[in-house]
Design a protein around this motif. Structure first.
Motif, PDB file in Angstrom:
ATOM      1  N   ILE A  39     -10.620   3.253   1.202  1.00  0.00           N
ATOM      2  CA  ILE A  39     -10.500   4.456   0.391  1.00  0.00           C
ATOM      3  C   ILE A  39      -9.873   4.170  -0.972  1.00  0.00           C
ATOM      4  CG2 ILE A  39     -10.458   6.079   2.321  1.00  0.00           C
ATOM      5  CD1 ILE A  39      -7.365   6.271   1.736  1.00  0.00           C
ATOM      6  N   SER A  63     -15.516   5.406   5.837  1.00  0.00           N
ATOM      7  CA  SER A  63     -14.268   4.884   5.292  1.00  0.00           C
ATOM      8  C   SER A  63     -13.536   4.141   6.411  1.00  0.00           C
ATOM      9  CB  SER A  63     -13.410   6.014   4.724  1.00  0.00           C
ATOM     10  OG  SER A  63     -13.032   6.933   5.744  1.00  0.00           O
ATOM     11  N   SER A  65      -9.968   1.448   7.766  1.00  0.00           N
ATOM     12  CA  SER A  65      -8.591   0.975   7.611  1.00  0.00           C
ATOM     13  C   SER A  65      -8.584  -0.542   7.644  1.00  0.00           C
ATOM     14  CB  SER A  65      -7.691   1.553   8.704  1.00  0.00           C
ATOM     15  OG  SER A  65      -7.121   2.762   8.274  1.00  0.00           O
ATOM     16  N   ASN A 136     -15.288  11.208  12.060  1.00  0.00           N
ATOM     17  CA  ASN A 136     -14.042  11.376  11.325  1.00  0.00           C
ATOM     18  C   ASN A 136     -12.845  11.252  12.255  1.00  0.00           C
ATOM     19  OD1 ASN A 136     -15.855  13.588   9.384  1.00  0.00           O
ATOM     20  ND2 ASN A 136     -14.826  11.836   8.498  1.00  0.00           N
ATOM     21  N   ASP A 167      -8.562   5.606   6.974  1.00  0.00           N
ATOM     22  CA  ASP A 167      -8.234   5.821   5.554  1.00  0.00           C
ATOM     23  C   ASP A 167      -7.060   4.937   5.143  1.00  0.00           C
ATOM     24  OD1 ASP A 167      -6.174   7.171   6.850  1.00  0.00           O
ATOM     25  OD2 ASP A 167      -6.208   8.898   5.505  1.00  0.00           O
ATOM     26  N   GLN A 173      -7.155  11.781   4.966  1.00  0.00           N
ATOM     27  CA  GLN A 173      -8.540  12.240   5.060  1.00  0.00           C
ATOM     28  C   GLN A 173      -9.470  11.046   5.234  1.00  0.00           C
ATOM     29  OE1 GLN A 173     -10.062  14.398   1.606  1.00  0.00           O
ATOM     30  NE2 GLN A 173     -11.291  15.692   2.945  1.00  0.00           N
ATOM     31  N   THR A 174     -10.377  11.158   6.173  1.00  0.00           N
ATOM     32  CA  THR A 174     -11.383  10.112   6.378  1.00  0.00           C
ATOM     33  C   THR A 174     -12.757  10.662   6.021  1.00  0.00           C
ATOM     34  OG1 THR A 174     -11.841  10.690   8.692  1.00  0.00           O
ATOM     35  CG2 THR A 174     -10.003   9.183   8.278  1.00  0.00           C
ATOM     36  N   TYR A 175     -13.707   9.742   5.818  1.00  0.00           N
ATOM     37  CA  TYR A 175     -15.040  10.142   5.390  1.00  0.00           C
ATOM     38  C   TYR A 175     -16.109   9.384   6.165  1.00  0.00           C
ATOM     39  CZ  TYR A 175     -12.399  11.540   1.191  1.00  0.00           C
ATOM     40  OH  TYR A 175     -11.489  12.092   0.322  1.00  0.00           O
ATOM     41  N   SER A 184     -15.923  15.294   6.283  1.00  0.00           N
ATOM     42  CA  SER A 184     -14.588  14.851   6.687  1.00  0.00           C
ATOM     43  C   SER A 184     -14.116  15.485   7.987  1.00  0.00           C
ATOM     44  CB  SER A 184     -13.570  15.173   5.582  1.00  0.00           C
ATOM     45  OG  SER A 184     -13.758  14.313   4.483  1.00  0.00           O
TER      46      SER A 184
END
Length: 378
Positions: A39, A63, A65, A136, A167, A173-175, A184
């Motif tokens: 992100i 998205s 981590s 998400n 994220d 927020q994730t996508y 999201s």
């Protein structure tokens, strides 16, 4: 199936995409394009630009981590993979607000599945098909999305597998996206129908300890354990491990909870210990369900075993997608194992890509601290 993998750590989006394109063959007849993005990039803008670059291709993105490629475990980067195969058809769908109004997406899912020839409502009819899902990861949408997909497809043997978007541990927020459309609070799904052999394996680096706990009080909606064996959860967790309550937080990564389904054990990871002793979980747990605390195994040894199993079944892998729980990645980092794990994967796969996820899903279940590996023959 032919797979290309491109990588960039350039923080400038336009320059990163330019670098990505320079590593691809320029063919616009890809069967699918999948991307995994930190992100640090503006994800909605990235999704739109990716669709402009690949306008005639089925495009799936998430998205993350942390990203995974043949470079190993990376952060603040962009990984793009192209899949090309004349024996494979793909079709996708994006569904929003699955945590609230999932049924409104029924027709969209049916249409996407039928486009590739998936037979609905007949068990065992889709042995050459599967669905890759990105869901998400911060709105508890995983279980609802899986329930919706399974209900619409109606084939109890149909394979659904994927991971929860991340994220970069910001927890804001994730996508996920399909063909440039970003959500999201939902899921992006890509259905595959292929004549190529494919295998999905779930790798577990824990073993049951024999220490069982009854989750006597649970809030399903918030994924919170309010009592264990009728008592304070943090105290009961620490007591089972023979440690003090102050040590519980440091033990959670190495001793998650396991849920048994038949002969299989699925990991439910501890997200946090609250001030009142309740335990926040990364996936849904049920009231009055029994869990077993887990002990860690040798991760490198198990990675070798997984690679050998794949090697026996698919001697010529063409596509490899790895979804590795962020908690596994953190554990690897703490034990200086990221390089050894990536090196092990390179022994068995000519190329691979994927991401560190906030959770993993297979068929009807959402779980944690697991590796999902999808391999399709060349």
């Amino acid at each position: 199936m032919k797979q290309q993998i491109a990588f960039s750590s350039n923080k400038n989006l336009d320059l990163a995409l330019k670098e990505i394109l320079s590593q691809l063959d320029g063919n616009q007849n890809y069967t699918a394009v999948i991307f995994f993005a930190s992100i640090c990039y503006d994800f909605p803008k990235l999704a739109q630009k990716m669709k402009e670059l690949f306008p005639r291709t089925q495009l799936l993105g998430t998205s993350t981590s942390g990203e995974i490629s043949t470079k190993g475990f990376t952060k603040n980067s962009l990984v793009v993979t192209t899949l090309t195969d004349s024996y494979t058809k793909v079709s996708g769908v994006v569904i929003d607000d699955t945590d609230q109004f999932p049924i409104v997406h029924k027709e969209k899912i049916e249409n996407a599945a039928r486009k590739v020839g998936i037979t609905l409502n007949r068990t065992g009819a889709n042995r050459d098909c599967f669905a890759l899902t990105f869901i998400n990861g911060l709105c508890n949408a995983e279980e609802a999305s899986l329930a919706l997909l399974n209900a619409v497809i109606g084939d109890k043997e149909f394979i659904i597998a994927g991971g929860s978007a991340g994220d970069d541990l910001k927890f804001k927020q994730t996508y996920v996206c399909y063909n440039g459309e970003v959500v999201s609070r939902g899921a992006a799904v890509l259905f595959f129908k292929t004549q190529k052999k494919f295998i999905l394996k779930r790798e577990n680096i824990f073993t049951p300890s024999g220490k069982r706990l009854l989750l006597s009080g649970v809030n399903i909606e918030t994924r919170t354990v309010n009592s264990i064996n009728g008592q304070n959860p943090k105290r009961m967790y620490a007591q089972a491990l023979g440690i003090s309550e102050s040590e519980a937080g440091n033990a959670a990564l190495s001793h998650p909870m396991g849920r048994s389904y038949g002969d299989d054990v699925f990991i439910s990871s501890i997200a946090n210990f609250n001030s009142n002793g309740s335990i926040g979980m990364y996936c849904r747990v049920l009231p009055n369900s029994e869990v077993e605390l887990m002990d860690p195994l040798d991760a490198v040894e198990i990675a070798n075993k997984t690679g050998q199993e794949f090697q026996k079944e698919i001697t010529n892998p063409g596509c490899v997608i790895l979804i590795n729980c962020i908690l596994r990645t953190i554990g690897f980092e703490q034990n200086n194992l990221t390089g050894k794990i990536a090196e092990t994967w390179r022994k068995y796969f000519p190329a691979f890509c994927g991401f560190s996820s906030y959770g993993e899903q297979k068929d009807h279940l959402n779980f944690n601290q697991t590796l999902l590996a999808l391999v399709i023959e060349a």
